[in-house]
Design a protein around this motif. Structure first.
Motif, PDB file in Angstrom:
ATOM      1  N   SER A   9       2.295  34.724  13.978  1.00 29.02           N
ATOM      2  CA  SER A   9       3.092  34.279  12.834  1.00 29.02           C
ATOM      3  C   SER A   9       3.766  32.934  13.102  1.00 29.02           C
ATOM      4  O   SER A   9       4.037  32.181  12.166  1.00 29.02           O
ATOM      5  CB  SER A   9       4.138  35.330  12.477  1.00 29.02           C
ATOM      6  OG  SER A   9       4.890  35.709  13.608  1.00 29.02           O
ATOM      7  N   GLN A  20     -10.475  31.305  10.598  1.00 29.29           N
ATOM      8  CA  GLN A  20     -11.259  31.500   9.381  1.00 29.29           C
ATOM      9  C   GLN A  20     -12.742  31.237   9.644  1.00 29.29           C
ATOM     10  O   GLN A  20     -13.607  31.955   9.120  1.00 29.29           O
ATOM     11  CB  GLN A  20     -10.748  30.591   8.256  1.00 29.29           C
ATOM     12  CG  GLN A  20      -9.352  30.928   7.757  1.00 29.29           C
ATOM     13  CD  GLN A  20      -9.226  32.343   7.214  1.00 29.29           C
ATOM     14  OE1 GLN A  20     -10.224  33.041   7.012  1.00 29.29           O
ATOM     15  NE2 GLN A  20      -8.004  32.788   6.985  1.00 29.29           N
ATOM     16  N   PHE A  64      -5.447  28.608  12.406  1.00 28.01           N
ATOM     17  CA  PHE A  64      -5.933  29.462  11.316  1.00 28.01           C
ATOM     18  C   PHE A  64      -7.235  28.935  10.721  1.00 28.01           C
ATOM     19  O   PHE A  64      -8.056  29.713  10.233  1.00 28.01           O
ATOM     20  CB  PHE A  64      -4.849  29.626  10.242  1.00 28.01           C
ATOM     21  CG  PHE A  64      -3.858  30.696  10.590  1.00 28.01           C
ATOM     22  CD1 PHE A  64      -4.038  32.008  10.173  1.00 28.01           C
ATOM     23  CD2 PHE A  64      -2.766  30.403  11.380  1.00 28.01           C
ATOM     24  CE1 PHE A  64      -3.147  33.006  10.528  1.00 28.01           C
ATOM     25  CE2 PHE A  64      -1.866  31.397  11.741  1.00 28.01           C
ATOM     26  CZ  PHE A  64      -2.055  32.706  11.315  1.00 28.01           C
ATOM     27  N   ILE A  96      -2.657  39.253  11.347  1.00 29.63           N
ATOM     28  CA  ILE A  96      -1.210  39.106  11.523  1.00 29.63           C
ATOM     29  C   ILE A  96      -0.546  40.478  11.641  1.00 29.63           C
ATOM     30  O   ILE A  96       0.358  40.689  12.450  1.00 29.63           O
ATOM     31  CB  ILE A  96      -0.594  38.296  10.367  1.00 29.63           C
ATOM     32  CG1 ILE A  96      -1.032  36.831  10.463  1.00 29.63           C
ATOM     33  CG2 ILE A  96       0.929  38.393  10.385  1.00 29.63           C
ATOM     34  CD1 ILE A  96      -0.557  35.972   9.328  1.00 29.63           C
ATOM     35  N   GLN A 106       1.315  30.341  12.168  1.00 29.02           N
ATOM     36  CA  GLN A 106       1.174  30.292  10.717  1.00 29.02           C
ATOM     37  C   GLN A 106       2.172  29.314  10.111  1.00 29.02           C
ATOM     38  O   GLN A 106       1.879  28.620   9.139  1.00 29.02           O
ATOM     39  CB  GLN A 106       1.377  31.690  10.132  1.00 29.02           C
ATOM     40  CG  GLN A 106       1.018  31.801   8.666  1.00 29.02           C
ATOM     41  CD  GLN A 106       1.207  33.212   8.162  1.00 29.02           C
ATOM     42  OE1 GLN A 106       2.076  33.947   8.632  1.00 29.02           O
ATOM     43  NE2 GLN A 106       0.391  33.615   7.200  1.00 29.02           N
ATOM     44  N   ALA A 118     -10.748  35.177   3.010  1.00 27.92           N
ATOM     45  CA  ALA A 118      -9.874  34.609   4.036  1.00 27.92           C
ATOM     46  C   ALA A 118      -8.510  35.278   4.025  1.00 27.92           C
ATOM     47  O   ALA A 118      -7.894  35.488   5.080  1.00 27.92           O
ATOM     48  CB  ALA A 118      -9.730  33.103   3.805  1.00 27.92           C
ATOM     49  N   GLU A 119      -8.043  35.623   2.835  1.00 28.46           N
ATOM     50  CA  GLU A 119      -6.719  36.246   2.719  1.00 28.46           C
ATOM     51  C   GLU A 119      -6.676  37.613   3.397  1.00 28.46           C
ATOM     52  O   GLU A 119      -5.724  37.931   4.118  1.00 28.46           O
ATOM     53  CB  GLU A 119      -6.332  36.388   1.237  1.00 28.46           C
ATOM     54  CG  GLU A 119      -6.078  35.076   0.512  1.00 28.46           C
ATOM     55  CD  GLU A 119      -7.366  34.324   0.172  1.00 28.46           C
ATOM     56  OE1 GLU A 119      -8.460  34.948   0.233  1.00 28.46           O
ATOM     57  OE2 GLU A 119      -7.286  33.117  -0.128  1.00 28.46           O
ATOM     58  N   THR A 134      -1.598  24.758  11.576  1.00 30.90           N
ATOM     59  CA  THR A 134      -2.654  25.281  10.701  1.00 30.90           C
ATOM     60  C   THR A 134      -4.040  25.199  11.349  1.00 30.90           C
ATOM     61  O   THR A 134      -4.975  25.830  10.870  1.00 30.90           O
ATOM     62  CB  THR A 134      -2.692  24.505   9.378  1.00 30.90           C
ATOM     63  OG1 THR A 134      -2.892  23.112   9.653  1.00 30.90           O
ATOM     64  CG2 THR A 134      -1.395  24.685   8.610  1.00 30.90           C
ATOM     65  N   TRP A 175      -8.585  38.709   5.829  1.00 36.55           N
ATOM     66  CA  TRP A 175      -8.704  38.502   7.268  1.00 36.55           C
ATOM     67  C   TRP A 175      -7.372  38.072   7.874  1.00 36.55           C
ATOM     68  O   TRP A 175      -6.926  38.598   8.898  1.00 36.55           O
ATOM     69  CB  TRP A 175      -9.791  37.472   7.534  1.00 36.55           C
ATOM     70  CG  TRP A 175      -9.867  36.860   8.893  1.00 36.55           C
ATOM     71  CD1 TRP A 175      -9.701  35.548   9.213  1.00 36.55           C
ATOM     72  CD2 TRP A 175     -10.197  37.510  10.137  1.00 36.55           C
ATOM     73  NE1 TRP A 175      -9.886  35.332  10.545  1.00 36.55           N
ATOM     74  CE2 TRP A 175     -10.197  36.531  11.144  1.00 36.55           C
ATOM     75  CE3 TRP A 175     -10.481  38.829  10.491  1.00 36.55           C
ATOM     76  CZ2 TRP A 175     -10.472  36.808  12.485  1.00 36.55           C
ATOM     77  CZ3 TRP A 175     -10.761  39.124  11.813  1.00 36.55           C
ATOM     78  CH2 TRP A 175     -10.746  38.128  12.805  1.00 36.55           C
ATOM     79  N   GLU A 176      -6.707  37.110   7.228  1.00 37.68           N
ATOM     80  CA  GLU A 176      -5.440  36.601   7.737  1.00 37.68           C
ATOM     81  C   GLU A 176      -4.375  37.693   7.745  1.00 37.68           C
ATOM     82  O   GLU A 176      -3.631  37.854   8.721  1.00 37.68           O
ATOM     83  CB  GLU A 176      -4.983  35.407   6.893  1.00 37.68           C
ATOM     84  CG  GLU A 176      -3.792  34.670   7.457  1.00 37.68           C
ATOM     85  CD  GLU A 176      -3.521  33.366   6.732  1.00 37.68           C
ATOM     86  OE1 GLU A 176      -2.356  33.119   6.375  1.00 37.68           O
ATOM     87  OE2 GLU A 176      -4.494  32.598   6.518  1.00 37.68           O
ATOM     88  N   GLN A 177      -4.312  38.437   6.686  1.00 38.69           N
ATOM     89  CA  GLN A 177      -3.320  39.523   6.607  1.00 38.69           C
ATOM     90  C   GLN A 177      -3.578  40.570   7.690  1.00 38.69           C
ATOM     91  O   GLN A 177      -2.647  41.087   8.310  1.00 38.69           O
ATOM     92  CB  GLN A 177      -3.356  40.175   5.229  1.00 38.69           C
ATOM     93  CG  GLN A 177      -2.804  39.301   4.112  1.00 38.69           C
ATOM     94  CD  GLN A 177      -3.049  39.891   2.736  1.00 38.69           C
ATOM     95  OE1 GLN A 177      -3.495  41.040   2.603  1.00 38.69           O
ATOM     96  NE2 GLN A 177      -2.779  39.106   1.695  1.00 38.69           N
TER      97      GLN A 177
END
Length: 236
Positions: free
Chosen positions: A172, A186, A182, A206, A175, A198-199, A179, A201-203
Motif C-alpha cells: 500500500s 499489471q 504497479f 493488496i 500504491q 487490473a482492478e 506507480t 488483481w490490484e485489490q
C-alpha cells in the motif's frame, strides 16, 4: 502450414523426439522437404507463399539433376533465392543449424536457433500454432512453458523496484508513492492471466499480500508453477 526445409532430416530424425509427427493433427499443418533439386527452386516459391512460417537448415545442400550436390557457389545462390522468396512474401523465418551456439530473435519475424533446440521444442511450437493460429518463437526458444520465462523477467523488474525501496514494508505504501511497481504488477497479471481486470488483481494482492515479503513469495510461486506446468496450478 509450417514449411521446414532440411536436407539432414531423414538421417538425423532419430536423434530427436519426433515420433508425434505421425499424428494427423501435425501432418495437417507441417511439410518437411528434405531433397531439393536446383531446377525445383522456382516452384518452391509457391510452397513458401502459402506457408504460415518457413524454417530452413542454414547450411542446406541442394542437388543437381544428376543427383549430386551442387557446387558451393551455385548452392549459395539457391539458398539466397529461398531467403528472397521468404522476404518478398513476408513470412516468419527460422534459420537453424547445429553450428548456431546462441539463439537470437533478430525480430518478431526472424529467429536464428540451434538445430537440436529447434527440433526438441518443435512440438510445443506446433501445439501453440494449432491452439492460437499464430507463430510464437518463444515456444522454440524456451519450450512449451515459455510464459514462465516471460513472468521471470517481469518478476526481476518488480524485485528491482522493491530493492530500491527496501525500507517500505507494505504494498500500500507503493500504491501511494511509486506507480512503477504497479505498472509491472499489471504486466505480470496480463501474462499470467490470473484476473480478468487490473482492478480485481490490484485489490486482491493488496488485500492478501500487502506485506512485501508475502508478495515476493506469491510471485515466486506463480513463476515456478508456470516454468514447471505452463500454468498456475494453485487456488487463488
Amino acid at each position: 502450414m509450417i514449411l521446414i526445409l532440411d536436407d539432414t532430416f531423414e538421417e538425423r530424425k532419430a536423434d530427436y523426439p519426433l515420433s508425434y509427427l505421425i499424428d494427423t493433427k501435425y501432418r495437417n499443418i507441417i511439410e518437411i522437404v528434405t531433397h531439393i533439386k536446383g531446377n525445383e527452386i522456382n516452384s518452391l516459391e509457391k510452397r513458401v507463399k502459402i506457408s504460415t512460417c518457413v524454417a530452413c537448415h542454414r547450411t542446406i545442400k541442394f542437388y543437381g539433376n544428376s543427383g549430386n550436390f551442387l557446387a558451393r557457389e551455385q548452392n549459395n545462390r539457391f539458398f539466397e533465392k529461398i531467403e528472397y522468396f521468404i522476404n518478398i512474401h513476408k513470412k516468419p523465418y527460422i534459420s537453424f543449424s547445429g553450428s548456431n551456439n546462441q539463439t537470437k530473435e533478430l525480430s518478431a519475424s526472424n529467429l536464428i536457433i540451434n538445430k537440436r533446440q529447434f527440433y526438441y521444442n518443435l512440438q510445443g511450437f506446433l501445439d501453440y500454432y494449432l491452439d492460437n493460429n499464430e507463430v510464437e518463437f518463444k515456444t522454440l526458444i524456451y519450450g512449451k512453458n515459455w510464459l514462465g520465462y516471460d513472468l521471470a523477467i517481469i518478476q526481476s523488474n518488480i524485485y528491482y523496484i522493491l530493492n530500491n525501496h527496501s525500507n517500505w514494508r507494505f504494498l500500500s505504501e507503493f500504491q501511494q508513492k511509486d506507480t512503477k511497481l504497479f505498472s509491472e504488477l499489471q504486466r505480470f497479471n496480463q501474462v499470467a492471466s490470473l484476473f480478468a481486470t487490473a482492478e480485481e488483481w490490484e485489490q486482491y494482492i493488496i488485500k492478501e499480500f500487502n506485506e512485501i515479503c508475502d508478495l515476493r513469495s506469491f510471485l515466486e510461486r506463480i513463476v515456478k508453477s508456470y516454468l514447471k506446468y505452463g500454468k498456475y496450478i494453485y487456488n487463488l
